[in-house]
Write a protein that holds these residues in place. Structure first.
Motif, PDB file in Angstrom:
ATOM      1  N   ASN A  17     -10.424   4.269   0.678  1.00  0.00           N
ATOM      2  CA  ASN A  17     -10.049   5.372   1.558  1.00  0.00           C
ATOM      3  C   ASN A  17      -8.907   6.194   1.004  1.00  0.00           C
ATOM      4  N   SER A  18      -8.411   5.841  -0.193  1.00  0.00           N
ATOM      5  CA  SER A  18      -7.304   6.591  -0.785  1.00  0.00           C
ATOM      6  C   SER A  18      -7.456   6.617  -2.295  1.00  0.00           C
TER       7      SER A  18
ATOM      8  N   SER B  38      -4.666   4.411  -4.396  1.00  0.00           N
ATOM      9  CA  SER B  38      -4.665   2.964  -4.578  1.00  0.00           C
ATOM     10  C   SER B  38      -4.972   2.611  -6.030  1.00  0.00           C
TER      11      SER B  38
ATOM     12  N   GLU C 103      -9.374  -0.716   2.268  1.00  0.00           N
ATOM     13  CA  GLU C 103      -8.713   0.119   3.269  1.00  0.00           C
ATOM     14  C   GLU C 103      -7.400  -0.524   3.663  1.00  0.00           C
ATOM     15  N   ASP C 104      -6.318   0.227   3.480  1.00  0.00           N
ATOM     16  CA  ASP C 104      -4.975  -0.269   3.812  1.00  0.00           C
ATOM     17  C   ASP C 104      -4.682  -1.600   3.127  1.00  0.00           C
ATOM     18  N   ASN C 105      -5.027  -1.672   1.849  1.00  0.00           N
ATOM     19  CA  ASN C 105      -4.747  -2.856   1.010  1.00  0.00           C
ATOM     20  C   ASN C 105      -5.507  -4.105   1.439  1.00  0.00           C
ATOM     21  N   HIS C 106      -6.583  -3.941   2.218  1.00  0.00           N
ATOM     22  CA  HIS C 106      -7.425  -5.068   2.606  1.00  0.00           C
ATOM     23  C   HIS C 106      -8.873  -4.793   2.182  1.00  0.00           C
TER      24      HIS C 106
ATOM     25  N   ASP D 273      -6.357  -9.496   1.504  1.00  0.00           N
ATOM     26  CA  ASP D 273      -5.866  -9.143   0.178  1.00  0.00           C
ATOM     27  C   ASP D 273      -6.457 -10.095  -0.859  1.00  0.00           C
TER      28      ASP D 273
END
Length: 237
Positions: free
Chosen positions: A143-144, A147, A175-178, A194
């Motif tokens: 999503n980014s 990353s 998503e959000d490091n997961h 993670d």
């Protein structure tokens, strides 16, 4: 008179020898690169010899193309290595005047979902995607763009070495490091969390998959979470 004739003969011989030397040097410099031999260290998936040949010569000036002694092999190697699909390249001069090029391609590990899509390798290096009918690769979604792709590539490489996930891993999302996994033969999503304690998480996943194949009571779940210590949390949507 005889002495004068000797000097003339000696001078003629010196001029002839010097002329012969420079002529041979000129002929040697003028020899063209008559052949470029392309070899791949493993069967080529991404590149063709014709394309490598083009990459090798497209930015050289006219003299470098024609005069084999002026070719800078290190420059040619560096030029090839700037191509994302090439992991390593070594260029050698052949005794008969041609060049031999040994190319190591990068190995596709996953497909990055984007427009257009890209291949990624175990180092997180991206290169142009192409369909390879005989092989399938997991799709990586994120999503980014900020990353770290290298960290995700390292995780995917570890996952693909597992006997179960080598064939089952279809999608990995970040998503959000997961991370979340989607498998080919099982309908539920796998919340990995993670990249820590990966071996323990994979063991829990294998146990759950084995039980689901044999027990109806474990069917019907839409999501399982492996990020909890020593347990698997299964939920329905």
């Amino acid at each position: 008179m005889k002495r004068f004739s000797s000097y003339i003969f000696l001078g003629f011989m010196v001029v002839l020898m010097v002329g012969s030397y420079w002529f041979s040097q000129y002929k040697n410099q003028a020899r063209t690169v008559s052949e470029i031999e392309i070899n791949f260290t493993s069967p080529a998936l991404l590149l063709a010899p014709l394309l490598v040949n083009k990459l090798l010569t497209q930015n050289l000036d006219q003299q470098s193309k024609k005069n084999k002694e002026s070719l800078d092999l290190n420059m040619l190697e560096a030029q090839l290595k700037r191509t994302p699909e090439i992991k390593n390249a070594e260029v050698f001069k052949l005794p008969q005047g041609g060049l031999s090029v040994e190319v190591t391609e990068r190995k596709p590990l996953f497909i990055v979902e984007s427009d257009p899509p890209y291949f990624g390798d175990e180092e997180g290096i991206l290169f142009k995607y192409k369909t390879i009918d005989s092989l399938s690769f997991p799709v990586f979604k994120k999503n980014s763009i900020d990353s770290s792709l290298s960290l995700s590539a390292a995780l995917i490489s570890r996952l693909k070495k597992d006997p179960l996930l080598a064939s089952e891993l279809e999608v990995i999302s970040l998503e959000d490091n997961h991370y979340t996994l989607e498998l080919r033969s099982f309908p539920f999503k796998v919340i990995l969390g993670d990249a820590s304690q990966l071996n323990e998480k994979l063991e829990k996943l294998k146990v759950f998959c084995a039980f689901q194949l044999n027990q109806d009571s474990l069917k019907g779940y839409d999501k399982i979470n492996l990020s909890y210590d020593k347990q698997v949390v299964a939920t329905t949507l």
